[in-house]
Design a protein around this motif. Structure first.
Motif, PDB file in Angstrom:
ATOM      1  N   GLY A  55      -8.441  15.900 -25.158  1.00 58.36           N
ATOM      2  CA  GLY A  55      -9.607  16.786 -24.757  1.00 58.36           C
ATOM      3  C   GLY A  55      -9.279  17.824 -23.664  1.00 58.36           C
ATOM      4  N   HIS A  56      -8.801  17.277 -22.791  1.00 57.80           N
ATOM      5  CA  HIS A  56      -8.262  18.104 -21.511  1.00 57.80           C
ATOM      6  C   HIS A  56      -7.035  19.069 -22.223  1.00 57.80           C
ATOM      7  CE1 HIS A  56     -10.689  15.947 -18.158  1.00 57.80           C
ATOM      8  NE2 HIS A  56     -11.488  16.321 -19.439  1.00 57.80           N
ATOM      9  N   THR A  57      -6.508  19.939 -21.399  1.00 59.91           N
ATOM     10  CA  THR A  57      -5.848  20.851 -21.898  1.00 59.91           C
ATOM     11  C   THR A  57      -4.408  20.755 -21.061  1.00 59.91           C
ATOM     12  OG1 THR A  57      -5.607  23.300 -22.169  1.00 59.91           O
ATOM     13  CG2 THR A  57      -6.470  22.642 -20.100  1.00 59.91           C
ATOM     14  N   SER A  58      -3.450  21.388 -21.526  1.00 56.98           N
ATOM     15  CA  SER A  58      -2.021  21.991 -21.021  1.00 56.98           C
ATOM     16  C   SER A  58      -1.261  20.291 -21.160  1.00 56.98           C
ATOM     17  CB  SER A  58      -2.017  22.157 -19.694  1.00 56.98           C
ATOM     18  OG  SER A  58      -2.871  23.418 -19.595  1.00 56.98           O
ATOM     19  N   THR A  59      -1.473  19.535 -22.020  1.00 57.66           N
ATOM     20  CA  THR A  59      -0.841  18.195 -22.155  1.00 57.66           C
ATOM     21  C   THR A  59       0.110  18.295 -23.281  1.00 57.66           C
ATOM     22  OG1 THR A  59      -2.556  17.270 -23.474  1.00 57.66           O
ATOM     23  CG2 THR A  59      -2.679  17.221 -21.132  1.00 57.66           C
ATOM     24  N   SER A  60      -0.126  19.314 -24.444  1.00 52.68           N
ATOM     25  CA  SER A  60       0.701  18.903 -25.476  1.00 52.68           C
ATOM     26  C   SER A  60       2.018  18.996 -25.320  1.00 52.68           C
ATOM     27  CB  SER A  60       0.193  19.791 -26.521  1.00 52.68           C
ATOM     28  OG  SER A  60       0.615  21.207 -26.091  1.00 52.68           O
ATOM     29  N   ILE A  61       2.783  19.873 -24.724  1.00 55.43           N
ATOM     30  CA  ILE A  61       4.049  19.783 -24.597  1.00 55.43           C
ATOM     31  C   ILE A  61       5.030  18.626 -23.902  1.00 55.43           C
ATOM     32  CG2 ILE A  61       6.033  21.050 -23.682  1.00 55.43           C
ATOM     33  CD1 ILE A  61       4.304  23.651 -23.942  1.00 55.43           C
ATOM     34  N   SER A  62       3.956  18.048 -22.928  1.00 53.89           N
ATOM     35  CA  SER A  62       4.479  16.876 -22.319  1.00 53.89           C
ATOM     36  C   SER A  62       4.450  15.670 -23.245  1.00 53.89           C
ATOM     37  CB  SER A  62       3.947  16.343 -20.993  1.00 53.89           C
ATOM     38  OG  SER A  62       3.967  17.718 -19.860  1.00 53.89           O
ATOM     39  N   LEU A  63       3.441  15.604 -24.017  1.00 51.88           N
ATOM     40  CA  LEU A  63       3.250  14.666 -25.102  1.00 51.88           C
ATOM     41  C   LEU A  63       4.372  14.615 -26.190  1.00 51.88           C
ATOM     42  CD1 LEU A  63      -0.570  14.225 -25.094  1.00 51.88           C
ATOM     43  CD2 LEU A  63       0.889  12.640 -24.267  1.00 51.88           C
ATOM     44  N   LEU A 112       7.225  12.156 -27.309  1.00 53.03           N
ATOM     45  CA  LEU A 112       7.694  11.516 -28.700  1.00 53.03           C
ATOM     46  C   LEU A 112       8.953  11.992 -29.199  1.00 53.03           C
ATOM     47  CD1 LEU A 112       4.500  13.022 -30.821  1.00 53.03           C
ATOM     48  CD2 LEU A 112       4.926  10.594 -30.296  1.00 53.03           C
ATOM     49  N   ALA A 113       9.401  13.265 -28.697  1.00 53.14           N
ATOM     50  CA  ALA A 113      10.937  13.479 -29.000  1.00 53.14           C
ATOM     51  C   ALA A 113      11.771  12.472 -28.325  1.00 53.14           C
ATOM     52  CB  ALA A 113      11.128  14.961 -28.582  1.00 53.14           C
ATOM     53  N   LYS A 114      11.494  12.287 -27.273  1.00 49.89           N
ATOM     54  CA  LYS A 114      12.429  11.221 -26.585  1.00 49.89           C
ATOM     55  C   LYS A 114      12.672   9.774 -27.243  1.00 49.89           C
ATOM     56  CE  LYS A 114      15.618   9.912 -23.598  1.00 49.89           C
ATOM     57  NZ  LYS A 114      17.098  10.727 -23.591  1.00 49.89           N
ATOM     58  N   GLY A 115      11.301   9.401 -27.601  1.00 50.31           N
ATOM     59  CA  GLY A 115      10.893   7.999 -28.300  1.00 50.31           C
ATOM     60  C   GLY A 115      11.951   8.005 -29.729  1.00 50.31           C
ATOM     61  N   ARG A 116      11.834   9.419 -30.541  1.00 47.25           N
ATOM     62  CA  ARG A 116      12.485   9.456 -31.702  1.00 47.25           C
ATOM     63  C   ARG A 116      14.079   9.284 -31.387  1.00 47.25           C
ATOM     64  NH1 ARG A 116      12.660  15.534 -32.899  1.00 47.25           N
ATOM     65  NH2 ARG A 116      14.001  15.259 -31.044  1.00 47.25           N
ATOM     66  N   ASP A 117      14.409   9.996 -30.235  1.00 50.56           N
ATOM     67  CA  ASP A 117      15.859   9.987 -30.178  1.00 50.56           C
ATOM     68  C   ASP A 117      16.392   8.559 -29.773  1.00 50.56           C
ATOM     69  OD1 ASP A 117      15.641  12.836 -30.534  1.00 50.56           O
ATOM     70  OD2 ASP A 117      15.564  13.299 -28.534  1.00 50.56           O
ATOM     71  N   LEU A 118      15.655   7.835 -28.947  1.00 47.64           N
ATOM     72  CA  LEU A 118      16.062   6.455 -28.764  1.00 47.64           C
ATOM     73  C   LEU A 118      16.086   5.628 -29.859  1.00 47.64           C
ATOM     74  CD1 LEU A 118      13.947   6.147 -25.454  1.00 47.64           C
ATOM     75  CD2 LEU A 118      16.473   6.324 -25.501  1.00 47.64           C
ATOM     76  N   LEU A 119      15.241   5.784 -30.697  1.00 50.07           N
ATOM     77  CA  LEU A 119      15.159   4.903 -32.040  1.00 50.07           C
ATOM     78  C   LEU A 119      15.837   5.589 -33.166  1.00 50.07           C
ATOM     79  CD1 LEU A 119      11.490   3.965 -31.520  1.00 50.07           C
ATOM     80  CD2 LEU A 119      13.512   2.591 -31.174  1.00 50.07           C
ATOM     81  N   ASN A 120      16.928   6.727 -32.998  1.00 46.65           N
ATOM     82  CA  ASN A 120      17.398   7.389 -33.810  1.00 46.65           C
ATOM     83  C   ASN A 120      16.833   8.055 -35.104  1.00 46.65           C
ATOM     84  OD1 ASN A 120      20.088   6.796 -32.723  1.00 46.65           O
ATOM     85  ND2 ASN A 120      19.825   4.634 -33.479  1.00 46.65           N
ATOM     86  N   GLY A 121      15.564   8.496 -34.790  1.00 45.32           N
ATOM     87  CA  GLY A 121      14.824   9.140 -35.824  1.00 45.32           C
ATOM     88  C   GLY A 121      15.188  10.553 -36.113  1.00 45.32           C
ATOM     89  N   LYS A 122      14.766  11.124 -37.002  1.00 48.09           N
ATOM     90  CA  LYS A 122      15.241  12.501 -37.527  1.00 48.09           C
ATOM     91  C   LYS A 122      13.870  13.429 -37.653  1.00 48.09           C
ATOM     92  CE  LYS A 122      19.320  11.225 -38.016  1.00 48.09           C
ATOM     93  NZ  LYS A 122      20.532  11.520 -36.820  1.00 48.09           N
ATOM     94  N   GLU A 123      12.586  13.238 -37.524  1.00 52.56           N
ATOM     95  CA  GLU A 123      11.594  14.110 -37.669  1.00 52.56           C
ATOM     96  C   GLU A 123      11.352  15.267 -36.783  1.00 52.56           C
ATOM     97  OE1 GLU A 123       9.683  10.763 -35.116  1.00 52.56           O
ATOM     98  OE2 GLU A 123      11.357  10.956 -36.592  1.00 52.56           O
ATOM     99  N   ASN A 124      10.756  16.304 -37.212  1.00 50.65           N
ATOM    100  CA  ASN A 124      10.406  17.376 -36.199  1.00 50.65           C
ATOM    101  C   ASN A 124       9.128  16.861 -35.403  1.00 50.65           C
ATOM    102  OD1 ASN A 124      11.776  19.879 -37.181  1.00 50.65           O
ATOM    103  ND2 ASN A 124      11.344  18.765 -39.062  1.00 50.65           N
ATOM    104  N   ILE A 125       9.207  17.528 -34.027  1.00 49.59           N
ATOM    105  CA  ILE A 125       8.065  17.208 -33.299  1.00 49.59           C
ATOM    106  C   ILE A 125       7.671  18.752 -32.669  1.00 49.59           C
ATOM    107  CG2 ILE A 125       7.509  16.264 -30.957  1.00 49.59           C
ATOM    108  CD1 ILE A 125       8.435  14.098 -32.921  1.00 49.59           C
ATOM    109  N   VAL A 126       6.365  18.835 -32.974  1.00 49.19           N
ATOM    110  CA  VAL A 126       5.796  20.163 -32.958  1.00 49.19           C
ATOM    111  C   VAL A 126       4.399  20.312 -32.230  1.00 49.19           C
ATOM    112  CG1 VAL A 126       4.703  21.894 -34.131  1.00 49.19           C
ATOM    113  CG2 VAL A 126       6.433  20.529 -35.368  1.00 49.19           C
ATOM    114  N   ALA A 127       4.663  20.841 -30.803  1.00 45.78           N
ATOM    115  CA  ALA A 127       3.524  21.046 -29.985  1.00 45.78           C
ATOM    116  C   ALA A 127       2.848  22.264 -30.230  1.00 45.78           C
ATOM    117  CB  ALA A 127       4.089  20.884 -28.333  1.00 45.78           C
ATOM    118  N   ILE A 128       1.599  22.288 -30.165  1.00 45.91           N
ATOM    119  CA  ILE A 128       0.819  23.612 -30.592  1.00 45.91           C
ATOM    120  C   ILE A 128       0.183  23.793 -29.331  1.00 45.91           C
ATOM    121  CG2 ILE A 128      -0.720  24.631 -32.166  1.00 45.91           C
ATOM    122  CD1 ILE A 128       0.077  22.439 -34.170  1.00 45.91           C
TER     123      ILE A 128
END
Length: 532
Positions: free
Chosen positions: A63-71, A75-91
């Motif tokens: 709800g509050h702002t300026s958080t999307s890129i950090s979150l 997600l991207a780091k979690g993906r990389d640690l678990l050998n995922g391949k998906e796109n991570i998109v912050a808006i």
């Protein structure tokens, strides 16, 4: 269900993280929740923000702002640690970029070395007009269609793409196709128009940032003023104060409409500062202004004050610089889970040196404002009543130097009622009901939240069996607990009334008052249980 848009970005396999997520209604409509918007019988079946309990397409409650890129970085780091391949998109919108966490996220995302796509929706607006040096850079990029040598995003190390007509879906899809499955950080900067498609929203950008449901056939009704508010009282007082005293300066963190500073902004330009969505900076700024001898006032919405706890403690309170913090919309409400403003009392009142005041009427509020601005001993916060304006017409002297002295309004025995701030009036209703059944109780307006009046509390031991406290906020760590702690080793009972420590999602206020026993009927019933 998967949503595969024409750019071949698949949700929820590819993950979207929205900033200020009340902008996600098109996302909700496209991800299986359209009936909540199109069918009146289904209205209210989805929340106003992204919510992972509601859909697999949502990954965070935001709800509050300026958080999307950090979150998204997480997600991207979690993906990389678990050998995922998906796109991570912050808006994220351009207004949200003024918040400190957005800078921190960008700084780290830029060097992550893996897929992370940041979509910057730039409509040259936040809640109000944007302020800050970054926006000159964004303006240049818009004017040069992304070709300016001064490019904030490139300077951090991002690959950069500009979309001039961000409202053009085909052009946006073309840009997204270029960055899908990219193996390094990238920014797609989209120039859009806020309110596009609804002319009244384009014309009144700031007003239409947030509105309740209204009649589309007569939208002018939304612009009509509906009686005096405490925000009006603040603004009119501060305009006069600023015109009489050039050392007065008023600060907002991107919410001039929510706290009532739009007229002040126009009439006192040089004594008005909008720091953007940067509450941390606002409080540190206030401390610096005060140290130099000027008289700073910051107006802030209670739920957003949570974002600046460290600055309240470290930059302001430890230095004990006199300043005024006006806290709006603190209290129990039917608001969303992310904007539920019940936590300001424990947050502020337990920091040393800060004086937190709770006015009950217009006259008290004005007196507290006058005293706070002119005194030079403490940082002072004032909790604006979360009610319609109550005026007694009785003048209140602006003298609160004798700290933590409660005001006894009615003298009685057996029961003492201590009603804090706007809940003093609930206390008065309880007082009146008790009187009907032959109990002349004592009624107290504490005025001060931060400490207790030990002298008065000691006197209540004579002739009183029960003390009740009423506060429009969370009980844990709150005002009532200070009273309970004082009486813990004494021969008197205490009942604390307030909100339970919980997150609630848009629960009707009447239902919450029933849940927390915050009606005169339920309070009387609880009192009678003690006496029986």
């Amino acid at each position: 269900m998967e949503l595969k848009i024409l750019s071949n970005i698949n949700s929820p396999i590819d993950k979207f993280v929205f900033d200020v997520s009340h902008q996600t209604y098109p996302h909700k409509i496209l991800t299986g929740r359209k009936d909540a918007f199109l069918n009146k019988d289904k209205y209210g079946t989805v929340t106003g923000f992204t919510n992972p309990h509601e859909s697999d397409h949502d990954f965070f409650t935001i709800g509050h702002t300026s958080t999307s890129i950090s979150l998204a970085c997480g997600l991207a780091k979690g993906r990389d640690l678990l050998n995922g391949k998906e796109n991570i998109v912050a808006i994220i919108g351009d207004g949200s970029l003024s918040g400190g966490e957005a800078y921190e996220g960008l700084n780290n995302a830029a060097v992550s070395g893996k897929n992370i796509i940041i979509l910057v929706n730039d409509n040259n607006m936040s809640i109000a007009k944007n302020h800050g040096g970054l926006y000159k850079d964004l303006e240049l990029l818009r004017e040069t269609k992304g070709k300016s040598e001064n490019n904030f995003f490139k300077s951090l190390g991002f690959e950069y793409h500009f979309v001039d007509d961000g409202n053009n879906i085909e052009k946006l899809i073309e840009a997204l196709k270029k960055v899908k499955d990219i193996d390094h950080p990238v920014v797609v900067h989209m120039h859009t128009i806020k309110g596009k498609g609804y002319k009244d929203a384009v014309k009144h950008l700031e007003f239409y940032h947030y509105v309740s449901p209204f009649d589309l056939k007569n939208p002018k009704l939304m612009l009509e003023k509906k009686g005096e508010s405490y925000s009006d009282i603040s603004e009119n007082f501060l305009i006069k104060k600023a015109k009489d005293d050039k050392s007065v300066v008023v600060i907002t963190a991107a919410t001039p409409g929510s706290v009532g500073l739009q007229k002040f902004r126009e009439e006192c330009k040089e004594q008005y500062i909008d720091v953007g969505i940067a509450e941390e900076h606002a409080i540190a700024l206030v401390s610096g202004i005060s140290k130099r001898g000027a008289k700073p006032i910051v107006e802030v919405v209670g739920t957003f004050l949570q974002r600046t706890y460290d600055q309240l403690s470290q930059d302001l309170a430890i230095n004990n610089n006199p300043a005024t913090i006006i806290v709006h919309h603190g209290g129990i409400s039917n608001s969303s889970i992310t904007h539920y403003g019940i936590f300001d009392i424990p947050l502020i009142s337990n920091i040393p040196n800060i004086v937190y005041l709770a006015p009950t009427t217009k006259e008290e509020y004005l007196a507290m404002l006058e005293w706070s601005i002119e005194q030079r001993q403490y940082p002072v916060a004032i909790r604006v009543p979360n009610t319609a304006v109550i005026s007694t017409g009785e003048e209140v002297e602006p003298k609160f130097d004798n700290l933590n002295k409660f005001l006894k309004v009615e003298s009685g025995n057996q029961i003492a009622i201590i009603g804090l701030g706007d809940f003093f009036h609930l206390g008065k209703k309880v007082y009146d009901e008790l009187k009907k059944i032959g109990i002349n109780s004592t009624l107290i307006n504490p005025r001060f939240i931060t400490e207790i009046d030990e002298e008065m509390l000691y006197r209540l031991l004579e002739g009183h069996e029960l003390v009740i406290t009423l506060e429009d906020g969370v009980l844990d760590g709150g005002f009532g607990e200070k009273i309970s702690r004082f009486y813990s080793d004494k021969d008197i009972k205490v009942l604390n009334f307030g909100a339970k420590k919980e997150f609630v999602e848009s629960v009707p206020l009447k239902e919450l008052y029933e849940r927390y026993h915050l009606t005169e009927k339920l309070i009387i019933e609880d009192i009678m249980k003690i006496f029986k």
